[in-house]
Design a protein around this motif. Structure first.
Motif: not given
Ligand SMILES: Cc1ncc(COP(=O)(O)O)c(C=O)c1O
Length: 395
Positions: A200-212
């Protein structure tokens, strides 16, 4: 009416609208307090820094900046994107990614490149509506994966893969949109194990991780090298620099990126040359992390005000998430409430939120709603929530 003019593409005809986009115009009314959009706070944009970057690019390379350019992205921007992705814990070279016009274009291109009509895509339930639109346009069928407060439940993912033989799994592991939930490090390892053993392909969406708001850096699932031949990591400057720039990127296996590039030619030829050069210039001449420290501190104060206000203002028996970063709090009203039915009462009372139901791919919960906590300072958040109080009391 049975004429050629009523025969639109079947997937466009069936496409749901984003409630966030539909409320966008309404939420621009300055008399309203909006908790609706996923908009970064405009007063925190580094307008002067970006203006200097655009001026410098125009002064030194104006002709190039105004010209057509490569489909895969300008070398400076690919270099900067690779460096940022590496700093996020996923070692990346410029030839492992292509630049996209925001990560939304990345999702659209991935959909066109990977999905055939009827292919199953697994996703968190609820999930980001515009990603569901992107996959829906290719005729994807969505199946939910159960989640809890630590993100996707590994056993649920395993059995969903076994049952549905999905083409792809779409996940937003960090400060998820719309729930604000973050997948734990332990879960990420378990999910990587399952995907490494799957087809299965993984599509990982990560727009927010630097707003921690904590010290803990979340490492993307795509960092696991076993997934190098099947993982796509979508990233963007939208939430940390400016969404008006429309600069994002997708990291993934080279042979698929080559096909995505062909799809991008068909879509839009390229991403704006000047935006890429200005963004790359900005990243080379500014310490974005230092600037983000100020943004994170302010967003954290805004998150605190939102949680405090919701604890006081939501009707007895409500529940809500307590995100450690990102932009959103997800709430559930008590039995008997319907958040969609309250939206227009709320607008009449001078406040906008997004009802939760449209974010679901299965079994929508009408009691849920999403609040963006970044758009308003604490004072306006308190005022907006007090306006909402009377609406909930009536609901
Ligand atoms: C989860 C998620 N993915 C992608 C996007 C799209 O961002 P961009 O502005 O980079 O297209 C958003 C924006 O709200 C988002 O929340």
């Amino acid at each position: 009416m049975d004429s050629v003019r009523s025969h639109l593409n079947e997937y466009v005809t069936a496409l749901g609208r984003s409630p966030v986009r539909d409320l966008f115009e309404i939420s621009l009314d300055p008399a309203l307090i909006s908790f609706a959009g996923g908009n970064p706070a405009p007063e925190l944009f580094d307008v002067d820094g970006l203006a200097a970057a655009f001026s410098a690019v125009m002064a030194t390379e104006g002709g190039r900046a105004m010209q057509y350019s490569s489909t895969d992205g300008e070398p400076e921007m690919r270099e900067a994107a690779a460096k940022r992705t590496t700093e996020m814990g996923v070692p990346t070279s410029p030839d492992q990614l292509i630049i996209t016009s925001g990560s939304q274009q990345g999702l659209g291109l991935l959909s066109q490149t990977l999905i055939n009509p009827g292919d199953v895509v697994l996703a968190e339930n609820p999930s980001f509506v515009s990603a569901l639109q992107a996959f829906g346009l290719q005729g994807a069928e969505f199946k939910p994966v159960d989640t809890d407060e630590a993100g996707v439940i590994p056993e649920a993912l395993e059995s969903a893969i076994e049952k549905w033989h999905p083409k792809a799994v779409y996940l937003i592991p960090t400060f998820q949109n719309p729930t604000g939930i973050t997948m734990s490090a332990e879960r990420r390892r378990q999910v990587a194990d399952i995907l490494a053993a799957s087809d299965t392909w993984l599509i990982e969406d990560d727009p927010y991780s630097e707003l921690r708001f904590t010290e803990e850096q979340q490492i993307p699932i795509s960092a696991d090298q076993r997934l190098d031949d099947r993982a796509f990591l979508c990233n963007t400057l939208s939430k940390v620099l400016s969404p008006g720039l429309r600069v994002g990127w997708v990291r993934g296996p080279a042979h698929v990126l080559e096909r995505m590039s062909a799809a991008k030619q068909a879509n839009s030829l390229q991403t704006s040359t000047i935006d890429q050069l200005a963004a790359a210039y900005y990243l080379a001449h500014n310490d974005l992390q230092a600037k983000l420290d100020g943004v994170r501190a302010e967003y954290r104060a805004r998150r605190d005000a939102m949680l405090e206000g919701l604890r006081e203002g939501l009707p007895e028996g409500s529940a809500m998430t307590e995100p450690e970063g990102g932009m959103f709090v997800w709430a559930r009203l008590p039995e008997g409430h319907d958040a969609s039915a309250l939206v227009y009462d709320a607008i009449r009372a001078g406040v906008v939120f997004v009802p939760g139901a449209p974010f679901y791919i299965a079994e929508p919960d009408p009691r849920t709603l999403r609040f963006s906590f970044v758009s308003n300072d604490p004072e306006h958040t308190r005022e907006g929530l007090s306006r909402l109080g009377s609406v909930f009391d009536r609901g």
